[in-house]
Design an enzyme around this catalytic site. Structure first.
Site, PDB file in Angstrom:
ATOM      1  N   HIS A   6     144.568  34.072  55.344  1.00 37.43           N
ATOM      2  CA  HIS A   6     145.870  34.735  55.324  1.00 37.43           C
ATOM      3  C   HIS A   6     146.035  35.550  56.604  1.00 37.43           C
ATOM      4  CE1 HIS A   6     146.013  34.492  50.623  1.00 37.43           C
ATOM      5  NE2 HIS A   6     145.918  33.325  51.220  1.00 37.43           N
TER       6      HIS A   6
ATOM      7  N   ASP B 179     149.280  28.057  53.187  1.00 33.29           N
ATOM      8  CA  ASP B 179     149.626  28.517  54.531  1.00 33.29           C
ATOM      9  C   ASP B 179     151.118  28.746  54.706  1.00 33.29           C
ATOM     10  OD1 ASP B 179     146.897  28.159  55.133  1.00 33.29           O
ATOM     11  OD2 ASP B 179     147.245  26.050  55.599  1.00 33.29           O
TER      12      ASP B 179
HETATM   13  P1  GDP Z   1     148.966  32.061  54.351  1.00 28.38           P
HETATM   14  O1  GDP Z   1     147.679  31.369  54.112  1.00 28.38           O
HETATM   15  O2  GDP Z   1     150.012  31.687  53.358  1.00 28.38           O
HETATM   16  O3  GDP Z   1     148.821  33.559  54.464  1.00 28.38           O
HETATM   17  O4  GDP Z   1     149.489  31.560  55.757  1.00 28.38           O
HETATM   18  P2  GDP Z   1     148.615  31.399  57.100  1.00 28.38           P
HETATM   19  O5  GDP Z   1     148.361  32.736  57.649  1.00 28.38           O
HETATM   20  O6  GDP Z   1     147.451  30.499  56.892  1.00 28.38           O
HETATM   21  O7  GDP Z   1     149.618  30.557  57.998  1.00 28.38           O
HETATM   22  C1  GDP Z   1     150.904  31.005  58.298  1.00 28.38           C
HETATM   23  C2  GDP Z   1     151.027  31.105  59.822  1.00 28.38           C
HETATM   24  O8  GDP Z   1     152.382  31.296  60.149  1.00 28.38           O
HETATM   25  C3  GDP Z   1     150.293  32.278  60.400  1.00 28.38           C
HETATM   26  O9  GDP Z   1     149.836  31.925  61.683  1.00 28.38           O
HETATM   27  C4  GDP Z   1     151.373  33.339  60.509  1.00 28.38           C
HETATM   28  O10 GDP Z   1     151.107  34.313  61.508  1.00 28.38           O
HETATM   29  C5  GDP Z   1     152.547  32.509  60.868  1.00 28.38           C
HETATM   30  N1  GDP Z   1     153.854  32.997  60.436  1.00 28.38           N
HETATM   31  C6  GDP Z   1     154.184  33.663  59.297  1.00 28.38           C
HETATM   32  N2  GDP Z   1     155.528  33.821  59.218  1.00 28.38           N
HETATM   33  C7  GDP Z   1     156.030  33.235  60.327  1.00 28.38           C
HETATM   34  C8  GDP Z   1     157.362  33.010  60.811  1.00 28.38           C
HETATM   35  O11 GDP Z   1     158.347  33.375  60.194  1.00 28.38           O
HETATM   36  N3  GDP Z   1     157.499  32.332  61.993  1.00 28.38           N
HETATM   37  C9  GDP Z   1     156.424  31.881  62.710  1.00 28.38           C
HETATM   38  N4  GDP Z   1     156.671  31.236  63.837  1.00 28.38           N
HETATM   39  N5  GDP Z   1     155.167  32.065  62.282  1.00 28.38           N
HETATM   40  C10 GDP Z   1     154.981  32.713  61.105  1.00 28.38           C
HETATM   41  P1  IMO Z   2     145.727  29.632  51.940  1.00 27.41           P
HETATM   42  O1  IMO Z   2     145.457  30.716  50.945  1.00 27.41           O
HETATM   43  C1  IMO Z   2     145.799  25.341  52.870  1.00 27.41           C
HETATM   44  C2  IMO Z   2     143.043  22.799  50.591  1.00 27.41           C
HETATM   45  C3  IMO Z   2     141.980  22.190  51.489  1.00 27.41           C
HETATM   46  C4  IMO Z   2     141.716  20.902  50.732  1.00 27.41           C
HETATM   47  C5  IMO Z   2     141.817  21.334  49.276  1.00 27.41           C
HETATM   48  C6  IMO Z   2     140.483  21.655  48.616  1.00 27.41           C
HETATM   49  O2  IMO Z   2     145.376  29.978  53.333  1.00 27.41           O
HETATM   50  O3  IMO Z   2     147.108  29.081  51.785  1.00 27.41           O
HETATM   51  P2  IMO Z   2     138.722  23.629  48.877  1.00 27.41           P
HETATM   52  O4  IMO Z   2     137.949  24.100  50.064  1.00 27.41           O
HETATM   53  O5  IMO Z   2     139.564  24.687  48.260  1.00 27.41           O
HETATM   54  O6  IMO Z   2     137.871  22.916  47.871  1.00 27.41           O
HETATM   55  O7  IMO Z   2     139.716  22.495  49.464  1.00 27.41           O
HETATM   56  O8  IMO Z   2     142.628  22.501  49.266  1.00 27.41           O
HETATM   57  N1  IMO Z   2     143.170  24.274  50.693  1.00 27.41           N
HETATM   58  C7  IMO Z   2     144.074  24.903  51.434  1.00 27.41           C
HETATM   59  N2  IMO Z   2     145.020  24.420  52.266  1.00 27.41           N
HETATM   60  N3  IMO Z   2     145.697  26.673  52.661  1.00 27.41           N
HETATM   61  C8  IMO Z   2     144.772  27.163  51.817  1.00 27.41           C
HETATM   62  O9  IMO Z   2     144.682  28.476  51.495  1.00 27.41           O
HETATM   63  C9  IMO Z   2     143.888  26.276  51.169  1.00 27.41           C
HETATM   64  N4  IMO Z   2     142.880  26.426  50.304  1.00 27.41           N
HETATM   65  C10 IMO Z   2     142.444  25.201  50.005  1.00 27.41           C
HETATM   66  O10 IMO Z   2     142.481  21.943  52.785  1.00 27.41           O
HETATM   67  O11 IMO Z   2     142.735  19.971  50.983  1.00 27.41           O
HETATM   68 MG    MG Z   3     146.325  30.138  55.119  1.00 26.27          MG
END
Ligand code: GDP
Ligand code: IMO
Ligand code: MG
Length: 453
Positions: free
Chosen positions: A62, A34
């Site tokens: 994502h 994330d």
């Molecule tokens: P990913 O799994 O790596 O793609 O990340 P996620 O989408 O799960 O979580 C990142 C969160 O941060 C999302 O809600 C994005 O919209 C948000 N986000 C990304 N870049 C920024 C930033 O620079 N500032 C803030 N405040 N939010 C951001």
């Molecule tokens: P993105 O791509 C955050 C974590 C789960 C758990 C462990 C195993 O959005 O960054 P699983 O369901 O894969 O067997 O869970 O891995 N986990 C993540 N945490 N972002 C993710 O993906 C994750 N994918 C798996 O929370 O601790």
């Molecule tokens: Mg994510």
């Protein structure tokens, strides 16, 4: 004679000796997920021919924010919003067809009607019994002494386990062969019922599954819908490279969740670092020219496992609320803490990171003081090496350096010069600690809220 399509090996000199190298760029998470990979992929995708998922499945979430509208992608590569960019789901992915179709429908609602999607015939299929087993194993662990992993319950672990077991697996290519699919499902379901009964003697978990006949019908319908997208993506990717096209590899999950190099056993079940790219796509590392490591300005983690810099206090709560740190896939509150430079250097090393995307810097505005972990103390000794074994990592005490924070909101900054001096110093500290340039600074979720260079 069938017409050669761009994804058939006969359309180029693929596999016939040295070819001009197209270049591969990877975007990979450097922490526990994330980090903002979706935003970075969306920013970069327009300059590439294809964006490729190589690992994981619908455990990923994502986010891409365009003109204030948030889109969450779990399986389809985050380059989907760029017309003409091919979206490839590689062989290393475990694919849940229901999630894929829901996502395709949502994209169509968002105006993306003609996604150029390729799906590997060798990607493994996540089946209802995988999700049931995931949930049942987690419930079992939760009642034990070591606690559950905190999985996303998307069936990821059981699907990869079946891939390793081989005989119990269904791949995308199997969905296009009705007779053998029915035979395989009938055979596999017998073993699955035994496993689920052992995990849940009440029979409740097993009872929630569809019958083999209806599962087979459902999967054959899935196969029909998937058929236009299914191909040998390894050849398709090599063909693109032979033509000199650029390919962007999209890491799902993140380095510290990598099954071999993460904080085992609190990890996911795939190689999420760039080390997973060759196996998960068939493209060898020699094609990888650039690795963008994506990191938050602090750390978060969802699920169980050690987290040395976790702040289960006012600072952590402030980060969670300002950063909207709630899971994109499960909605769970994320655990929050200070940046861990020891873990970061380890992730940079493992991935061969060439440039950093520093995300969510805006979340740290308003702290009087910001802390960074620069070393660990363990058994009375100071160390600067990461200890990926979960039991060992749980024992370390983080050593912090405190730096002065900045008051102003920075969401409107568009160049490094516009950042407050303390924020600029924070970026430079990260460059110094890792020896890698910060190429992107993100100051908000939207595409525009980005500082380059
Ligand atoms: P990913 O799994 O790596 O793609 O990340 P996620 O989408 O799960 O979580 C990142 C969160 O941060 C999302 O809600 C994005 O919209 C948000 N986000 C990304 N870049 C920024 C930033 O620079 N500032 C803030 N405040 N939010 C951001
Ligand atoms: P993105 O791509 C955050 C974590 C789960 C758990 C462990 C195993 O959005 O960054 P699983 O369901 O894969 O067997 O869970 O891995 N986990 C993540 N945490 N972002 C993710 O993906 C994750 N994918 C798996 O929370 O601790
Ligand atoms: Mg994510």
């Amino acid at each position: 004679m069938p017409t050669a399509t761009p994804s058939t090996p006969s359309s180029s000199n693929v596999g016939r000796g040295p070819v001009p190298l197209g270049s591969g760029t990877a975007v990979v998470g450097l922490q526990w997920g994330d980090e903002g990979k979706g935003k970075v992929i969306d920013l970069l995708a327009g300059s590439f021919h294809a964006v490729v998922r190589y690992n994981g499945g619908a455990n990923a979430g994502h986010s891409v924010v365009i003109n204030g509208k948030r889109h969450a992608l779990h399986l389809i590569p985050s380059g989907a919003f760029h017309p003409g960019v091919r979206a490839v789901i590689g062989n290393g992915v475990v694919l849940d067809p229901d999630v894929l179709f829901t996502e395709l429908d949502r994209l169509a609602d968002a105006g993306v009607h003609s996604l150029d999607l390729l799906v590997s015939d060798r990607a493994h299929v996540v089946l209802p019994w995988h999700k049931a087993e995931d949930a049942a194993r987690e419930a079992g662990l939760a009642s034990g002494s070591s606690g559950s992993i905190g999985t996303t319950r998307r069936g990821i672990g059981p699907a990869y386990a079946d891939k390793a077991h081989r005989a119990g697996a269904i791949r995308v290519g199997d969905l296009l062969r009705p007779a053998s699919l029915r035979e395989k499902l009938a055979r596999i379901s017998v073993g699955k019922e035994r496993v689920l009964d052992a995990l849940d003697p009440s029979g409740g978990v097993r009872g929630s599954l569809p019958s083999v006949a209806s599962l087979a019908d459902d999967l054959l319908r899935t196969g029909e819908r998937l058929k236009p997208f299914v191909t040998d993506t390894t050849y398709a990717l090599h063909d693109m490279l032979a033509r000199g096209h650029g390919i962007l590899f999209e890491g799902a999950n993140a380095t510290l969740l990598d099954v071999d190099h993460g904080t085992f056993p609190f990890v996911t079940s795939s190689n999420c670092s760039v080390l997973g790219i060759p196996a998960g796509t068939g493209v060898p590392g020699v094609h990888l020219k650039r690795v963008i490591g994506v990191m938050k300005a602090y750390c978060t983690r969802v699920g169980g496992g050690p987290f040395p810099t976790e702040q289960d206090n006012e600072a952590g709560n402030r980060i969670r609320e300002r950063g909207r740190e709630y899971g994109t896939t499960t909605g769970r509150p994320r655990r929050c803490g200070w940046l861990d430079l020891v873990a970061l250097r380890y992730a940079v090393m493992l991935n061969g990171v060439t440039g950093i995307a520093l995300m969510l810097l805006d979340v740290l505005s308003g702290f009087d003081e910001i802390r960074l972990c620069t070393a660990y103390r363990v058994g009375g000794r100071m160390i600067d090496r990461f200890l990926p074994d979960a039991e060992t990592l749980a024992e370390v005490e983080p050593i912090y350096e405190a730096v002065t924070g900045w008051k102003d909101e920075i969401g409107g900054c568009r160049s490094r010069d516009e950042l407050p001096p303390a924020a600029r110093a924070y970026v430079e500290m990260i460059e110094q600690a890792t020896g890698v340039p910060v190429e992107i600074v993100s100051v908000g979720p939207d595409r525009e809220q980005t500082v380059l260079g």
